[in-house]
Motif scaffolding. Sequence first.
Motif, mmCIF file in Angstrom:
data_model
loop_
_atom_site.group_PDB
_atom_site.id
_atom_site.type_symbol
_atom_site.label_atom_id
_atom_site.label_comp_id
_atom_site.label_asym_id
_atom_site.label_seq_id
_atom_site.Cartn_x
_atom_site.Cartn_y
_atom_site.Cartn_z
ATOM 1 N N PHE A 1 0.854 -1.174 0.000
ATOM 2 C CA PHE A 1 0.000 0.000 0.000
ATOM 3 C C PHE A 1 0.901 1.238 0.000
ATOM 4 C CE2 PHE A 1 -2.784 3.159 2.021
ATOM 5 C CZ PHE A 1 -3.989 2.911 1.397
ATOM 6 N N GLY A 2 0.812 2.047 -1.059
ATOM 7 C CA GLY A 2 1.682 3.210 -1.157
ATOM 8 C C GLY A 2 3.118 2.820 -1.454
ATOM 9 N N PRO A 3 4.055 3.766 -1.429
ATOM 10 C CA PRO A 3 5.478 3.462 -1.669
ATOM 11 C C PRO A 3 6.087 2.758 -0.449
ATOM 12 C CG PRO A 3 5.168 5.813 -1.263
ATOM 13 C CD PRO A 3 3.805 5.215 -1.305
ATOM 14 N N VAL A 4 6.236 1.442 -0.529
ATOM 15 C CA VAL A 4 6.485 0.632 0.666
ATOM 16 C C VAL A 4 7.890 0.787 1.247
ATOM 17 C CG1 VAL A 4 4.734 -1.078 0.082
ATOM 18 C CG2 VAL A 4 7.062 -1.371 -0.771
ATOM 19 N N HIS A 5 8.871 1.199 0.443
ATOM 20 C CA HIS A 5 10.218 1.364 0.975
ATOM 21 C C HIS A 5 10.426 2.711 1.665
ATOM 22 C CE1 HIS A 5 11.452 -1.955 -1.867
ATOM 23 N NE2 HIS A 5 12.041 -2.303 -0.737
ATOM 24 N N LEU A 6 9.499 3.620 1.500
ATOM 25 C CA LEU A 6 9.684 4.963 2.035
ATOM 26 C C LEU A 6 9.841 4.990 3.560
ATOM 27 C CD1 LEU A 6 9.803 8.004 1.379
ATOM 28 C CD2 LEU A 6 7.310 8.062 1.611
ATOM 29 N N PRO A 7 8.995 4.298 4.341
ATOM 30 C CA PRO A 7 9.181 4.337 5.803
ATOM 31 C C PRO A 7 10.512 3.741 6.249
ATOM 32 C CG PRO A 7 7.008 3.500 5.237
ATOM 33 C CD PRO A 7 7.799 3.530 3.968
ATOM 34 N N LEU A 8 10.954 2.694 5.571
ATOM 35 C CA LEU A 8 12.221 2.061 5.923
ATOM 36 C C LEU A 8 13.362 3.070 5.862
ATOM 37 C CD1 LEU A 8 13.700 -0.751 6.425
ATOM 38 C CD2 LEU A 8 14.138 -0.729 3.956
ATOM 39 N N LEU B 1 12.757 6.276 8.452
ATOM 40 C CA LEU B 1 13.002 5.967 9.862
ATOM 41 C C LEU B 1 14.479 5.664 10.123
ATOM 42 C CD1 LEU B 1 9.825 3.832 10.639
ATOM 43 C CD2 LEU B 1 10.298 6.176 11.380
ATOM 44 N N SER B 2 15.134 5.006 9.170
ATOM 45 C CA SER B 2 16.557 4.719 9.365
ATOM 46 C C SER B 2 17.377 6.000 9.319
ATOM 47 C CB SER B 2 17.056 3.714 8.318
ATOM 48 O OG SER B 2 16.983 4.252 7.007
ATOM 49 N N ARG B 3 17.016 6.928 8.425
ATOM 50 C CA ARG B 3 17.708 8.220 8.370
ATOM 51 C C ARG B 3 17.531 9.004 9.674
ATOM 52 N NH1 ARG B 3 21.004 7.214 4.410
ATOM 53 N NH2 ARG B 3 20.291 7.608 2.280
ATOM 54 N N MET B 4 16.410 8.775 10.330
ATOM 55 C CA MET B 4 16.120 9.484 11.572
ATOM 56 C C MET B 4 16.777 8.823 12.783
ATOM 57 S SD MET B 4 12.102 10.261 10.798
ATOM 58 C CE MET B 4 11.786 10.985 12.399
ATOM 59 N N GLY B 5 17.494 7.726 12.540
ATOM 60 C CA GLY B 5 18.237 7.097 13.618
ATOM 61 C C GLY B 5 17.630 5.853 14.206
ATOM 62 N N TYR B 6 16.488 5.414 13.705
ATOM 63 C CA TYR B 6 15.885 4.180 14.203
ATOM 64 C C TYR B 6 16.609 2.977 13.580
ATOM 65 C CZ TYR B 6 12.038 6.958 16.077
ATOM 66 O OH TYR B 6 11.290 7.872 16.789
ATOM 67 N N PRO B 7 16.864 1.929 14.358
ATOM 68 C CA PRO B 7 17.535 0.735 13.822
ATOM 69 C C PRO B 7 16.547 -0.103 13.000
ATOM 70 C CG PRO B 7 17.001 0.403 16.141
ATOM 71 C CD PRO B 7 16.588 1.810 15.811
ATOM 72 N N LEU C 1 20.356 1.257 0.231
ATOM 73 C CA LEU C 1 19.467 1.859 1.218
ATOM 74 C C LEU C 1 20.117 1.816 2.594
ATOM 75 C CD1 LEU C 1 16.008 0.411 0.117
ATOM 76 C CD2 LEU C 1 17.055 2.586 -0.519
ATOM 77 N N SER C 2 19.645 2.674 3.473
ATOM 78 C CA SER C 2 20.263 2.819 4.790
ATOM 79 C C SER C 2 19.718 1.831 5.804
ATOM 80 C CB SER C 2 20.046 4.251 5.290
ATOM 81 O OG SER C 2 18.664 4.594 5.228
ATOM 82 N N ALA C 3 19.280 0.659 5.356
ATOM 83 C CA ALA C 3 18.779 -0.390 6.241
ATOM 84 C C ALA C 3 18.914 -1.722 5.524
ATOM 85 C CB ALA C 3 17.321 -0.131 6.615
ATOM 86 N N ASP C 4 18.987 -2.804 6.298
ATOM 87 C CA ASP C 4 19.130 -4.136 5.721
ATOM 88 C C ASP C 4 17.774 -4.683 5.275
ATOM 89 O OD1 ASP C 4 21.860 -4.224 6.180
ATOM 90 O OD2 ASP C 4 21.637 -5.102 8.175
ATOM 91 N N ILE C 5 17.785 -5.389 4.132
ATOM 92 C CA ILE C 5 16.601 -6.102 3.661
ATOM 93 C C ILE C 5 16.941 -7.588 3.642
ATOM 94 C CG2 ILE C 5 14.970 -6.434 1.771
ATOM 95 C CD1 ILE C 5 15.388 -3.556 0.967
ATOM 96 N N ILE C 6 16.218 -8.376 4.424
ATOM 97 C CA ILE C 6 16.452 -9.811 4.562
ATOM 98 C C ILE C 6 15.445 -10.572 3.715
ATOM 99 C CG2 ILE C 6 16.575 -11.743 6.180
ATOM 100 C CD1 ILE C 6 18.715 -9.655 6.642
#
Length: 315
Positions: free
Chosen positions: A131-138, A141-147, A178-183
């Motif tokens: 729903f919507g652009p699904v990678h955007l929150p990832l 939030l990672s840019r904002m410092g969330y793991p 991207l600034s987060a891991d995708i498993i």
Amino acid sequence: MIVSESIARDMLRLVVWYPLRWVLTRAPVSWGVMILRTMGDIHYIVGRKKRAQLLENLSRLNRKMCCSDSVQYKRIIREYFRNHYVDHLMIFLLPRLKLADIDTHIELDGLHHLDRALSEKRGVILVHGHFGPVHLPLVCLSRMGYPMMQIGMPSDEGLSRIGKSVAFRLRLKYEARLSADIIHAKSFLRPVIQWLKQNGVLMITGDGTGTQDRTGRYDRFSFFGFPVLFPLGPAILSQKTGSALLPLFVVPGEKKLFRIVIEEPILTNTESADIRLTVSRFIRRLEHHVGNWPGYMHFLDRFEEGQWIEKWGVG
């Protein structure tokens, strides 16, 4: 959106993944989104057969949707085409998304739910739909410092030779930036369990893989009154780890391009982690957002009569 393989599609791929990609990777974020939406507008104009299919599916769901007249149906279908291109090709924009871009273009609603859940030190699972652009929150939030970590299932099944060697190959390269891991959903998931134990944040889809290839356990639930298979995996993972399960959605922004919505946990601390109850509550939230913004639902063209279980986004 289902798009058939063809020579014309391969030619479009070469244009998108070479000259257009080079433009998008240098354009301001707002311009990039505008270009992608314009591509959706063009597809809407020329895609007469697809428009007719979407109109039929919308008519089938209209009792629960936000509107039912033909003018608003056209608006929804146009938004559906736009969202398809934004979701698929925003990968060109995301690796260079900065905090300033997030502040300028993205609205964030419900961060306090995430912060409160993280304060319990048991990790957080953000369950979202296609729903919507699904990678955007990832990325935000990672840019904002969330793991951040995400479970995904990229697949080149059914793609042409050019689709595999150009689009799929380059997409994986951009996802790796991207600034987060995708498993991968079919990989050994012990790192995911460990990530949650370390109080990390995991994004996972609550409506399946988005492909015909399923992984894990599924069960039948009612979605807008129709029988659809939904995965039990997110609920089982939450039960196993004790991590809070928070619904997450990307919807149109009120004053900016998009709004990321993080909702309160599906279950309270006093409720037992019943698997079917957990999944049902997520489905009700998904229905709410699809009802308000049906054009943001990825697989509206798969919602065909008599084939909801096999062909909808969870199939």
